[in-house]
Scaffold this motif. Structure first.
Motif, PDB file in Angstrom:
ATOM      1  N   LEU A  87       1.767  10.597  13.191  1.00 38.16           N
ATOM      2  CA  LEU A  87       2.557   9.927  12.159  1.00 38.16           C
ATOM      3  C   LEU A  87       1.649   9.226  11.155  1.00 38.16           C
ATOM      4  N   THR A  88       0.649   8.516  11.629  1.00 40.30           N
ATOM      5  CA  THR A  88      -0.234   7.805  10.696  1.00 40.30           C
ATOM      6  C   THR A  88      -1.011   8.786   9.822  1.00 40.30           C
ATOM      7  N   GLY A 109      -1.467  10.990   4.285  1.00 39.52           N
ATOM      8  CA  GLY A 109      -1.309  12.126   3.383  1.00 39.52           C
ATOM      9  C   GLY A 109      -0.273  11.874   2.298  1.00 39.52           C
ATOM     10  N   ARG A 110       0.768  11.144   2.633  1.00 40.77           N
ATOM     11  CA  ARG A 110       1.829  10.834   1.666  1.00 40.77           C
ATOM     12  C   ARG A 110       1.437   9.728   0.695  1.00 40.77           C
ATOM     13  N   HIS A 111       0.707   8.716   1.202  1.00 44.97           N
ATOM     14  CA  HIS A 111       0.514   7.493   0.422  1.00 44.97           C
ATOM     15  C   HIS A 111      -0.939   7.168   0.074  1.00 44.97           C
ATOM     16  N   GLY A 112      -1.898   7.892   0.624  1.00 48.36           N
ATOM     17  CA  GLY A 112      -3.272   7.768   0.177  1.00 48.36           C
ATOM     18  C   GLY A 112      -4.164   6.766   0.897  1.00 48.36           C
ATOM     19  N   ASP A 113      -5.355   6.611   0.295  1.00 48.05           N
ATOM     20  CA  ASP A 113      -6.426   5.822   0.909  1.00 48.05           C
ATOM     21  C   ASP A 113      -6.106   4.342   1.043  1.00 48.05           C
ATOM     22  N   ARG A 114      -5.333   3.809   0.132  1.00 44.88           N
ATOM     23  CA  ARG A 114      -4.998   2.385   0.224  1.00 44.88           C
ATOM     24  C   ARG A 114      -4.205   2.100   1.505  1.00 44.88           C
ATOM     25  N   LEU A 115      -3.243   2.960   1.823  1.00 42.58           N
ATOM     26  CA  LEU A 115      -2.506   2.792   3.067  1.00 42.58           C
ATOM     27  C   LEU A 115      -3.396   3.104   4.263  1.00 42.58           C
ATOM     28  N   ALA A 120       0.826  -1.221   0.000  1.00 46.68           N
ATOM     29  CA  ALA A 120       0.000   0.000   0.000  1.00 46.68           C
ATOM     30  C   ALA A 120       0.858   1.268   0.000  1.00 46.68           C
ATOM     31  N   ALA A 121       1.990   1.235   0.700  1.00 47.84           N
ATOM     32  CA  ALA A 121       2.873   2.407   0.752  1.00 47.84           C
ATOM     33  C   ALA A 121       3.777   2.494  -0.470  1.00 47.84           C
ATOM     34  N   GLY A 122       3.973   1.358  -1.139  1.00 49.55           N
ATOM     35  CA  GLY A 122       4.847   1.343  -2.307  1.00 49.55           C
ATOM     36  C   GLY A 122       6.320   1.392  -1.961  1.00 49.55           C
ATOM     37  N   ARG A 123       6.659   1.000  -0.751  1.00 44.95           N
ATOM     38  CA  ARG A 123       8.049   0.993  -0.292  1.00 44.95           C
ATOM     39  C   ARG A 123       8.149   0.128   0.955  1.00 44.95           C
ATOM     40  N   SER A 124       9.355  -0.268   1.303  1.00 49.40           N
ATOM     41  CA  SER A 124       9.531  -1.098   2.491  1.00 49.40           C
ATOM     42  C   SER A 124       9.836  -0.273   3.742  1.00 49.40           C
ATOM     43  N   GLU A 125      10.377   0.922   3.555  1.00 49.61           N
ATOM     44  CA  GLU A 125      10.623   1.792   4.710  1.00 49.61           C
ATOM     45  C   GLU A 125      10.828   3.223   4.258  1.00 49.61           C
ATOM     46  N   GLU A 126      10.743   4.124   5.240  1.00 50.84           N
ATOM     47  CA  GLU A 126      11.052   5.527   4.998  1.00 50.84           C
ATOM     48  C   GLU A 126      11.480   6.163   6.309  1.00 50.84           C
TER      49      GLU A 126
END
Length: 93
Positions: A43-44, A49-55, A26-32
């Protein structure tokens, strides 16, 4: 878990967010890496806000570990240098 950091300037130091399974997809990455000093709830909100509704859908049902310990106080500031693991429900047996 209550997390505090009395270190001045902790709000500007980083923390690491690691995503597992469906959260990673959902985030399209393993970490940030993000600034510390905010609560898990804050934080959530930023992550959505960064990654959208799927996350957002994953975060609603996920568990969170802060340096390997389940986080029960979602309003406590996250100190610098911690790792926040986002663990969605896992299937299997």
């Amino acid at each position: 878990m209550t997390v505090t950091d009395p270190t001045p300037g902790a709000a500007s130091a980083p923390l690491t967010v690691r995503y597992f399974a469906g959260a990673r997809a959902a985030a399209g990455r393993s970490e940030e890496v993000l600034p510390a000093g905010r609560s898990l709830d804050d934080l959530t909100t930023e992550l959505v806000g960064r990654h959208g509704d799927r996350l957002a859908a994953v975060l609603r049902v996920a568990s969170f570990l802060v340096d390997g310990v389940t986080c029960h106080d979602r309003q406590a500031p996250l100190p610098a240098g911690v790792t926040v693991d986002v663990l969605p429900p896992f299937a299997g047996g």
